[in-house]
Write a protein that holds these residues in place. Structure first.
Motif, PDB file in Angstrom:
ATOM      1  N   PRO A 352       0.815  -1.229   0.000  1.00 50.41           N
ATOM      2  CA  PRO A 352       0.000   0.000   0.000  1.00 50.41           C
ATOM      3  C   PRO A 352       0.849   1.280   0.000  1.00 50.41           C
ATOM      4  CG  PRO A 352      -0.071  -1.074   2.147  1.00 50.41           C
ATOM      5  CD  PRO A 352       0.708  -1.983   1.250  1.00 50.41           C
ATOM      6  N   MET A 353       2.136   1.156   0.195  1.00 50.69           N
ATOM      7  CA  MET A 353       3.005   2.350   0.205  1.00 50.69           C
ATOM      8  C   MET A 353       3.155   2.818  -1.256  1.00 50.69           C
ATOM      9  SD  MET A 353       5.840   0.745   2.774  1.00 50.69           S
ATOM     10  CE  MET A 353       6.951   2.140   2.781  1.00 50.69           C
ATOM     11  N   VAL A 354       2.574   3.956  -1.558  1.00 53.04           N
ATOM     12  CA  VAL A 354       2.444   4.360  -2.961  1.00 53.04           C
ATOM     13  C   VAL A 354       3.808   4.583  -3.631  1.00 53.04           C
ATOM     14  CG1 VAL A 354       1.593   6.219  -4.459  1.00 53.04           C
ATOM     15  CG2 VAL A 354       0.104   5.218  -2.737  1.00 53.04           C
ATOM     16  N   CYS A 355       4.725   5.236  -2.943  1.00 54.83           N
ATOM     17  CA  CYS A 355       6.042   5.503  -3.563  1.00 54.83           C
ATOM     18  C   CYS A 355       6.762   4.183  -3.865  1.00 54.83           C
ATOM     19  CB  CYS A 355       6.906   6.377  -2.661  1.00 54.83           C
ATOM     20  SG  CYS A 355       7.198   5.657  -1.034  1.00 54.83           S
ATOM     21  N   LEU A 356       6.668   3.253  -2.908  1.00 56.11           N
ATOM     22  CA  LEU A 356       7.371   1.981  -3.076  1.00 56.11           C
ATOM     23  C   LEU A 356       6.712   1.142  -4.170  1.00 56.11           C
ATOM     24  CD1 LEU A 356       9.712   0.344  -1.811  1.00 56.11           C
ATOM     25  CD2 LEU A 356       8.057  -0.685  -0.252  1.00 56.11           C
ATOM     26  N   THR A 432      13.257  10.704   6.416  1.00 56.74           N
ATOM     27  CA  THR A 432      11.871  10.304   6.693  1.00 56.74           C
ATOM     28  C   THR A 432      11.093  10.360   5.377  1.00 56.74           C
ATOM     29  OG1 THR A 432      11.070  12.541   7.023  1.00 56.74           O
ATOM     30  CG2 THR A 432      11.972  11.436   8.967  1.00 56.74           C
ATOM     31  N   GLY A 433       9.815  10.009   5.455  1.00 59.38           N
ATOM     32  CA  GLY A 433       8.952  10.108   4.279  1.00 59.38           C
ATOM     33  C   GLY A 433       8.831  11.537   3.774  1.00 59.38           C
ATOM     34  N   LYS A 434       9.216  12.514   4.586  1.00 57.63           N
ATOM     35  CA  LYS A 434       9.081  13.912   4.143  1.00 57.63           C
ATOM     36  C   LYS A 434       9.978  14.196   2.943  1.00 57.63           C
ATOM     37  CE  LYS A 434       7.684  16.027   8.486  1.00 57.63           C
ATOM     38  NZ  LYS A 434       8.173  16.853   9.586  1.00 57.63           N
ATOM     39  N   ASN A 441       5.079  13.303  -6.014  1.00 64.24           N
ATOM     40  CA  ASN A 441       3.666  13.483  -5.678  1.00 64.24           C
ATOM     41  C   ASN A 441       3.086  12.243  -5.005  1.00 64.24           C
ATOM     42  OD1 ASN A 441       3.902  11.886  -7.926  1.00 64.24           O
ATOM     43  ND2 ASN A 441       2.065  12.658  -8.928  1.00 64.24           N
ATOM     44  N   ALA A 442       3.930  11.289  -4.637  1.00 68.05           N
ATOM     45  CA  ALA A 442       3.433   9.984  -4.168  1.00 68.05           C
ATOM     46  C   ALA A 442       2.589  10.093  -2.898  1.00 68.05           C
ATOM     47  CB  ALA A 442       4.610   9.035  -3.945  1.00 68.05           C
ATOM     48  N   CYS A 443       3.007  10.954  -1.973  1.00 61.35           N
ATOM     49  CA  CYS A 443       2.335  10.966  -0.670  1.00 61.35           C
ATOM     50  C   CYS A 443       0.902  11.466  -0.769  1.00 61.35           C
ATOM     51  CB  CYS A 443       3.130  11.819   0.318  1.00 61.35           C
ATOM     52  SG  CYS A 443       4.832  11.259   0.473  1.00 61.35           S
ATOM     53  N   ARG A 444       0.606  12.198  -1.844  1.00 58.86           N
ATOM     54  CA  ARG A 444      -0.749  12.762  -1.959  1.00 58.86           C
ATOM     55  C   ARG A 444      -1.804  11.674  -2.103  1.00 58.86           C
ATOM     56  NH1 ARG A 444      -0.044  17.014  -6.645  1.00 58.86           N
ATOM     57  NH2 ARG A 444       2.115  17.572  -6.183  1.00 58.86           N
ATOM     58  N   SER A 445      -1.434  10.531  -2.674  1.00 65.31           N
ATOM     59  CA  SER A 445      -2.434   9.473  -2.837  1.00 65.31           C
ATOM     60  C   SER A 445      -2.135   8.264  -1.956  1.00 65.31           C
ATOM     61  CB  SER A 445      -2.488   9.053  -4.309  1.00 65.31           C
ATOM     62  OG  SER A 445      -1.182   8.761  -4.766  1.00 65.31           O
ATOM     63  N   CYS A 446      -1.339   8.464  -0.930  1.00 66.01           N
ATOM     64  CA  CYS A 446      -0.912   7.329  -0.088  1.00 66.01           C
ATOM     65  C   CYS A 446      -1.744   7.285   1.195  1.00 66.01           C
ATOM     66  CB  CYS A 446       0.572   7.507   0.254  1.00 66.01           C
ATOM     67  SG  CYS A 446       1.258   6.118   1.162  1.00 66.01           S
ATOM     68  N   PRO A 447      -2.081   6.098   1.676  1.00 63.39           N
ATOM     69  CA  PRO A 447      -2.829   6.028   2.937  1.00 63.39           C
ATOM     70  C   PRO A 447      -2.001   6.452   4.155  1.00 63.39           C
ATOM     71  CG  PRO A 447      -2.278   3.810   2.142  1.00 63.39           C
ATOM     72  CD  PRO A 447      -1.881   4.773   1.065  1.00 63.39           C
ATOM     73  N   PHE A 448      -0.698   6.612   3.977  1.00 63.34           N
ATOM     74  CA  PHE A 448       0.154   6.985   5.116  1.00 63.34           C
ATOM     75  C   PHE A 448       0.498   8.479   5.053  1.00 63.34           C
ATOM     76  CE2 PHE A 448       1.149   2.521   4.028  1.00 63.34           C
ATOM     77  CZ  PHE A 448       0.606   1.928   5.161  1.00 63.34           C
ATOM     78  N   ASP A 449       0.955   8.967   6.200  1.00 65.58           N
ATOM     79  CA  ASP A 449       1.274  10.401   6.289  1.00 65.58           C
ATOM     80  C   ASP A 449       2.762  10.543   6.648  1.00 65.58           C
ATOM     81  OD1 ASP A 449       1.649  13.017   7.036  1.00 65.58           O
ATOM     82  OD2 ASP A 449      -0.267  13.176   8.085  1.00 65.58           O
ATOM     83  N   PRO A 450       3.529  11.198   5.775  1.00 64.46           N
ATOM     84  CA  PRO A 450       4.979  11.269   6.042  1.00 64.46           C
ATOM     85  C   PRO A 450       5.337  12.038   7.307  1.00 64.46           C
ATOM     86  CG  PRO A 450       4.375  12.648   4.160  1.00 64.46           C
ATOM     87  CD  PRO A 450       3.158  11.856   4.513  1.00 64.46           C
ATOM     88  N   ALA A 451       4.382  12.839   7.828  1.00 64.57           N
ATOM     89  CA  ALA A 451       4.705  13.614   9.031  1.00 64.57           C
ATOM     90  C   ALA A 451       4.390  12.840  10.313  1.00 64.57           C
ATOM     91  CB  ALA A 451       3.914  14.922   9.008  1.00 64.57           C
ATOM     92  N   ALA A 458       0.932   6.248  10.248  1.00 68.19           N
ATOM     93  CA  ALA A 458       2.352   6.658  10.184  1.00 68.19           C
ATOM     94  C   ALA A 458       2.998   6.144   8.899  1.00 68.19           C
ATOM     95  CB  ALA A 458       3.100   6.096  11.385  1.00 68.19           C
ATOM     96  N   CYS A 459       3.800   6.995   8.280  1.00 73.68           N
ATOM     97  CA  CYS A 459       4.554   6.567   7.098  1.00 73.68           C
ATOM     98  C   CYS A 459       5.653   5.600   7.561  1.00 73.68           C
ATOM     99  CB  CYS A 459       5.181   7.782   6.439  1.00 73.68           C
ATOM    100  SG  CYS A 459       6.450   7.348   5.244  1.00 73.68           S
ATOM    101  N   PRO A 460       5.723   4.408   6.979  1.00 71.67           N
ATOM    102  CA  PRO A 460       6.744   3.449   7.422  1.00 71.67           C
ATOM    103  C   PRO A 460       8.167   4.007   7.329  1.00 71.67           C
ATOM    104  CG  PRO A 460       5.097   2.356   6.072  1.00 71.67           C
ATOM    105  CD  PRO A 460       4.788   3.820   6.007  1.00 71.67           C
TER     106      PRO A 460
END
Ligand code: FAD
Ligand code: SF4
Length: 512
Positions: A352-356, A432-434, A441-451, A458-460
């Motif tokens: 589910p990690m969109v960037c990965l 970090t995911g930040k 733009n990956a974090c915009r559609s990811c179920p996790f939050d980099p912050a 939590a972003c893994p």
């Protein structure tokens, strides 16, 4: 027969030292497709196809030149007679043709060099290993450069190479007054994303490649990846077209967006030249010179030309020097004591990690990811999880079409996993995911939050980043380049630290 010239799959250089005294009347070229080269790491289908197709094109070109080529093709199914290794195939052909000597240009792989040396000793035929002139820095030159230095650093090596080869130089100074314009080369695309990116020139399979793809589909059906989008340059002429296309259409923005990522855009402004370079279809001298000329004509900014040349004359030669001066111990390095296995998602692309998922998906589909995806997405995740460097290395060697051990291994062991304890990189590349949020733009559609550091949202990357700093506090605390990151981790309260550690254990269990 006087000499048998061994040409390996990553030595398709028609001007190599192997041909210096080649006499078509008395010598022959020897090439072999052997299953071991696709199975010693479980190679992806695109990677296998790249090597086999480029080798067969090279064979045909040599035959047109009137040279004898003894070539072993893999059959669609393995027969009982088929040799499983390069050494076995060589021994059989030497017994048949009885050459007076074997000649080979330095292999790109420690394992293959050792195998050829022992095969030659066993069959009692002299083996002459010749210099690989493709490279701009020979291993002895690198060793001399490295000798006596307390710490090896790419930047010193790069300046030395620029001076030696007179690239982007104005007398003894760098053109523009600065050696390295990396600070101008870290832009992201912003919210709107990249403008129209010129599509790179692609090379649809010809008949020969079509046959290879069919072979790979049947013989290596259970290997990862797929062949639908196969479009790599596989001959010197195609490699040259790919270079010209890159210089004309994408080099100008290469520098600025070198580190940027965007979902569904695998190529961006990258050159896609690593395959052609590593198979030796293209000379790095020609690449550097054409890029420098593009800058001299005013077609591209200095930051792009310098940024690109740094990769080729700097990083590419630097990692080769490191590889050959540090092997075989380098392959076993594990300074951080990482022992976990690689998550299954690296082979399936499902997470589910969109960037990965994006980086893994394109890797399995195309055999390609650009540098920042390899370093700051897949590599970073493996490092933060604590995956054993050996299994990370074997995955990279298996899945990328440009993977040859001399270049892949130092990038994985040294740069991405910090498993050499700081020989190649002055500090671990961790974030970090930040960082990913900033560069893509990956974090915009990811179920996790980099912050967010702990909890289901939590972003893994973020959880594991803090856990990594806590886990390696002692080692990293002594590194001045890590002091700010370590200080921030030391400011965490005991409760915060234990929450992070507990959540990191959950993340690891999930990616077990
Ligand atoms: P561009 O971004 O257009 O760069 C231009 C050229 O510079 C590349 O073609 C390559 O020849 C050279 N280059 C750039 N960075 C490096 C580097 N760090 N080391 C050596 N050469 C470099 N590169 C490989 O060729 N084979 C590999 O197996 C490989 N494995 C890697 C593994 C990891 C973990 C990392 C972080 C990097 C790896 N690289 C590898 C380096 C780099 O990622 C690729 O060379 C690049 O992504 C190839 O795409 P490109 O041709 O579009 O490169
Ligand atoms: Fe990747 Fe984390 Fe961003 Fe999701 S939130 S895309 S996992 S960096």
């Amino acid at each position: 027969m006087r000499s048998l010239l061994i040409v390996l799959g990553d030595q398709l250089d028609r001007d190599s030292a192997g041909f210096d005294d080649f006499d078509p009347e008395r010598d022959a070229v020897w090439m072999a497709e052997v299953v071991e080269e696709s199975t010693h790491v479980w190679s992806a289908q695109q990677r296998i196809a790249v090597f086999l197709s480029a080798m067969r094109h090279f064979r045909d070109e040599q035959r047109v030149l009137g040279r004898t080529v003894l070539y072993r093709e893999l059959a669609p199914t393995a027969g009982p007679e088929e040799p499983t290794s390069l050494a076995q195939a060589l021994a059989e052909d030497v017994a048949t043709h009885r050459p007076g000597r074997l000649v080979v240009v330095e292999p790109g792989d420690w394992r293959v060099r050792a195998a050829l040396k022992s095969a030659a000793a066993e069959i009692a035929v002299p083996l002459e290993i010749r210099t690989d002139r493709h490279h701009l820095c020979q291993v002895e030159e690198f060793a001399a450069h490295a000798q006596g230095r307390k710490q090896l650093r790419m930047e010193h090596f790069y300046r030395w190479m620029r001076r030696r080869h007179g690239v982007l130089m104005d007398g003894d100074s760098p053109v523009g007054g600065t050696w390295n314009l990396d600070s101008e080369n870290r832009s992201a695309f912003g919210r709107a994303g990249p403008a129209m990116i010129p599509e790179p020139v692609v090379f649809p399979p010809d008949q020969l490649t079509g046959n290879v793809l069919a072979l790979v589909r049947s013989r290596f059906a259970d290997h990862p990846g797929d062949l639908t989008d196969f479009s790599w340059p596989l001959t010197p002429a195609q490699a040259q077209r790919a270079l010209t296309d890159f210089i004309e259409h994408r080099l100008a923005d290469f520098g600025r967006y070198q580190d940027a990522m965007w979902l569904g855009e695998p190529w961006l402004y990258h050159s896609r030249l690593s395959v052609a370079l590593n198979l030796k279809l293209l000379s790095p001298r020609a690449v550097i010179s054409e890029v420098e000329q593009a800058w001299q004509r005013g077609d591209v900014p200095l930051a792009s030309a310098e940024g690109f040349i740094r990769q080729v004359i700097g990083w590419r030669e630097y990692v080769r020097g490191l590889y050959w001066t540090r092997m075989p111990e380098y392959a076993e390095a594990n300074a951080l004591g990482a022992t976990r296995s690689l998550p299954d998602s690296f082979w399936t692309g499902r997470t589910p990690m969109v960037c990965l998922a994006d980086a893994l998906g394109q890797t399995l589909r195309l055999g390609y990811a650009h540098h920042i995806q390899r370093l700051m997405v897949t590599g970073l995740f493996a490092q933060l999880l604590g995956v054993s460097p050996r299994s990370v290395h074997e995955w990279y060697l298996a899945v990328y079409v440009d993977a040859v051990e001399w270049v892949e291994l130092p990038n994985v062991i040294g740069m991405s996993q910090y498993a050499d304890g700081g020989i190649m990189a002055s500090k671990p590349y961790i974030a970090t995911g930040k960082y990913i949020a900033r560069m893509s733009n990956a974090c915009r559609s990811c179920p996790f939050d980099p912050a967010v550091r702990v909890g289901p949202t939590a972003c893994p990357f973020t959880t594991l980043y803090w856990d990594f700093l806590l886990e390696h506090d002692e080692r990293l605390g002594g590194n001045p380049r890590m002091s700010m990151q370590v200080r921030n981790a030391r400011r965490l309260s005991a409760d915060e630290a234990s929450e992070i550690r507990a959540w990191a254990a959950e993340v690891r269990a999930e990616h077990g």
